[in-house]
Design a protein around this motif. Structure first.
Motif, short mmCIF file in Angstrom:
data_model
loop_
_atom_site.label_atom_id
_atom_site.label_comp_id
_atom_site.label_asym_id
_atom_site.label_seq_id
_atom_site.Cartn_x
_atom_site.Cartn_y
_atom_site.Cartn_z
N ILE A 19 0.83 -1.20 0.00
CA ILE A 19 0.00 0.00 0.00
C ILE A 19 0.87 1.25 0.00
O ILE A 19 0.64 2.19 -0.78
N VAL A 20 1.87 1.30 0.89
CA VAL A 20 2.75 2.48 0.93
C VAL A 20 3.49 2.64 -0.38
O VAL A 20 3.63 3.75 -0.92
N ASP A 21 3.95 1.53 -0.95
CA ASP A 21 4.65 1.60 -2.23
C ASP A 21 3.72 2.13 -3.32
O ASP A 21 4.11 2.98 -4.13
N GLY A 22 2.47 1.65 -3.33
CA GLY A 22 1.52 2.14 -4.32
C GLY A 22 1.15 3.60 -4.10
O GLY A 22 0.98 4.36 -5.06
N TYR A 23 1.05 3.99 -2.84
CA TYR A 23 0.67 5.37 -2.52
C TYR A 23 1.72 6.36 -3.02
O TYR A 23 1.40 7.47 -3.43
N LEU A 24 2.99 5.94 -2.98
CA LEU A 24 4.08 6.82 -3.39
C LEU A 24 4.45 6.67 -4.86
O LEU A 24 5.25 7.44 -5.37
N HIS A 25 3.88 5.67 -5.51
CA HIS A 25 4.34 5.30 -6.85
C HIS A 25 4.27 6.47 -7.84
O HIS A 25 5.26 6.79 -8.50
N SER A 26 3.12 7.10 -7.94
CA SER A 26 2.95 8.16 -8.94
C SER A 26 3.86 9.36 -8.65
O SER A 26 4.51 9.89 -9.55
N THR A 27 3.90 9.76 -7.37
CA THR A 27 4.75 10.90 -7.00
C THR A 27 6.20 10.64 -7.37
O THR A 27 6.88 11.47 -7.99
#
Length: 655
Positions: A165-173
């Motif tokens: 989840i954390v990896d996905g949350y930061l992915h776009s940024t």
């Protein structure tokens, strides 16, 4: 930029995005029946990322705002058992239905975290294929898909899910920012791939970097530099301490090449499962705010910080609260006219005013006494943090050399070391940018690991492990995954190296010890006994010879392979201090100041030198100040400053 050999980038983009809570709307697919795993957060979600006091204050506990909303978590019908055997096949029609509902609800990224996917990832991989079938890039644009088994290779459904989840949350940024940076480098004639620093202690190209791996990558670079310096200079055990304006980062580098990792670190408020170089951060720095502690009727320092804007009161930028830097200025350690090379003039009157208003009336003391209390308190806080960290891992602080770097490290190191009975401090070359030196010394590295339950010695049956094919197959698979990562980045196959580490324990002990194993295959009892012997030796060094307990059984919990390729590094010459009889007297000091020191009555006439005028081999007894444009070396009474090569500086006590 065409003449630059390598660009290596450590970023706080991910940390800032978590703090600001700015991220995409996410959807998540889990095994049916496990939809509440993440929202429940093992019933400990309120405490992760808080200090001890916050974790104990249950009535006022507040869980962090979720990164993914509960109604965006959908279950799919499938099941694999703990050994990877199929229990229920994946219902692809159900998967397609759940994906459509998530997209209709606005999901911009989809995380997939199925039970036991680390031992059998086929269902997660098939779900990714289905998402691409349903929503190909030409129809809706690319929807990022994060598979949990690719982010974290260890068991534990909750921590693996939060990692994804954390990896996905930061992915776009991270993707857009780093891609833009790489394109800017291209436009300035830098044609080589940019390398991104990882918190595992290595680096990789952008196409082989997960967003989660960039968190805390800057401070970890400093620990990497400490390891490199300790090895080249044969310093033995060192504790790396990085004191800046807001924090005090602590890392441990022990002789023998064993790294200390956090395998379940807390990032912001989230417990994750990635191998990150162990790092402890204390809220103590030059900008730490000093206040009156009404309960204990003394000074309290930190963890709140004035930061750089407005900064300490002496910066004259609007700061209204006393800080450690204000105390250092009034005690005579800092030159108000030449602080930071003269770029930041300091105002002692502002420091005096805020300390008087904040502390003097409450403590019924003078401004200098209050400043000394601030100094003593912040040094005690950092010493306590160091002591706790070393003792909790079975080490004696007296067996370590302290590395003091960062803008404020050489200014406070003597007071901290004295509290710990450490008598050797090294302010390394380029101490104010030592973490950047670490980034320049890093190697391309990928770590792959697998959780398991492998008994090397069964104390009940007195049986020694003999399933050699299983062990060798797991190691070979992890090596191959690391090799593919590096080959994808254009590394020559003959340059790739591998390191094998095993997380082992006696019986059901909670403490795991990591053993570095030189032999990567086992073919008989002798090889198994060699692994057991290596583990026993490492355990004895850490916890004391005789503490080993093979009668409880010996087992492996995790197999880890680090795949890497060496790059050219900064070479340090012999930076050890000259023997006492070969040292030189210092030149005449450039000036003198009246300074105050903890534990000493009244002011002391203190000579001041410019660091550029102090040549290698020069010895300066304390009290003394050696000033440079980027940091201040404060030599307390009872300590001796010895200049070494390449700008290295030693503080020696009671020679």
């Amino acid at each position: 930029m065409s003449g630059v050999d390598s660009v290596r980038y450590a970023t706080t983009l991910g940390t800032n995005a978590l703090i600001e809570h700015k991220g995409p709307r996410m959807g998540m697919l889990v095994t049916a029946g496990y939809e509440a795993t993440v929202p429940l957060s093992r019933a400990r979600g309120y405490g992760e990322g808080l200090d001890n006091l916050g974790q104990q204050d249950m009535p006022n506990a507040q869980r962090p705002d979720p990164l993914i909303l509960p109604h965006m978590i959908r279950g799919v019908r499938e099941r694999v058992d703990f050994e990877g055997r199929l229990v229920m096949p994946l219902d692809e029609n159900d998967v397609r239905l759940q994906i459509r509902e998530l997209v209709d609800r606005g999901a911009q990224i989809i995380v997939v975290a199925l039970v036991n996917s680390v031992v059998s990832p086929a269902h997660e991989q098939r779900i990714e294929e289905i998402i691409l079938e349903e929503y190909p890039s030409h129809l809706l644009g690319a929807i990022p898909v994060i598979l949990s088994h690719q982010v974290a290779g260890r068991k534990g459904e909750y921590v693996r899910a939060t990692s994804a989840i954390v990896d996905g949350y930061l992915h776009s940024t991270m993707y857009h920012a780093l891609s833009a940076l790489e394109q800017n480098l291209r436009s300035h004639s830098y044609e080589k791939p940019m390398l991104v620093i990882h918190n595992s202690g290595g680096m990789a190209q952008l196409n082989s970097t997960d967003a989660l791996q960039t968190i805390h990558s800057g401070p970890v670079s400093g620990i990497g530099a400490s390891e490199h310096l300790a090895l080249q200079a044969m310093l033995g055990n060192v504790v790396a301490t990085d004191m800046g304006g807001t924090s005090y980062d602590i890392g441990i580098v022990v002789e023998g090449g064993i790294k200390h990792y956090d395998f379940n670190p807390v990032i912001d408020r989230w417990l994750v499962s990635v191998p990150m170089v162990h790092l402890v951060t204390l809220g103590a720095g030059g900008g730490s705010i000093a206040s009156y502690d009404r309960m204990y009727k003394t000074v309290q320092c930190g963890p709140e910080s004035a930061g750089s804007d407005p900064g300490p009161a002496c910066y004259d930028r609007g700061g209204m609260r006393a800080t450690v830097t204000d105390a250092d200025l009034l005690l005579g350690y800092l030159d108000p006219e030449n602080y930071a090379g003269g770029s930041i003039p300091l105002n002692p009157r502002r420091s005096k005013s805020v300390i008087e208003d904040t502390l003097c009336d409450e403590l019924d003391c003078s401004v200098i006494d209050a400043a000394l209390l601030i100094r003593e308190k912040v040094d005690d806080n950092m010493a306590n943090g160091l002591f706790t960290e070393l003792r909790a891992r079975g080490y004696d602080p007296e067996d370590f050399t302290m590395l003091a770097y960062g803008g404020n490290g050489p200014l406070h190191c003597c007071g901290i070391a004295k509290n710990l009975n450490i008598d050797r401090i090294l302010a390394p070359p380029f101490s104010s940018v030592f973490s950047a030196v670490g980034a320049g010394n890093m190697h391309q590295l990928h770590i792959h690991e697998q959780s398991l339950y492998m008994v090397l010695y069964d104390s009940n049956s007195r049986h020694i492990f003999d399933d050699y094919e299983r062990f060798n197959a797991i190691v070979a698979e992890l090596r191959e995954r690391g090799k593919r990562d590096l080959l994808r980045q254009g590394v020559a196959p003959e340059d790739i190296r591998h390191s094998l580490e095993l997380d082992m324990r006696y019986g059901n002990q909670l403490v795991q010890t990591t053993a570095v194993i030189p032999q990567h295959e086992v073919h008989g009892p002798a090889d198994v006994l060699a692994i057991i012997s290596q583990f026993s030796n490492d355990y004895g060094k850490r916890f004391g010879e005789g503490s080993q307990a093979p009668e409880a059984g010996i087992r492996i919990n995790t197999i880890r392979v680090a795949s890497y390729v060496h790059h050219q590094t900064v070479q340090f010459e012999d930076i050890k201090p000259l023997p006492k009889g070969e040292r030189q007297a210092p030149p005449a000091p450039s000036s003198r100041r009246n300074c105050y020191f903890v534990g000493h009555q009244g002011s002391r006439d203190t000579p001041v030198w410019n660091r550029a005028d102090v040549k290698p081999g020069v010895e300066i007894p304390g009290p003394a100040i050696i000033a440079s444009e980027v940091t201040t070396f404060l030599v307390d009474p009872g300590w001796t400053f010895v200049a070494a090569k390449q700008g290295a500086s030693w503080f020696l006590r009671n020679e």
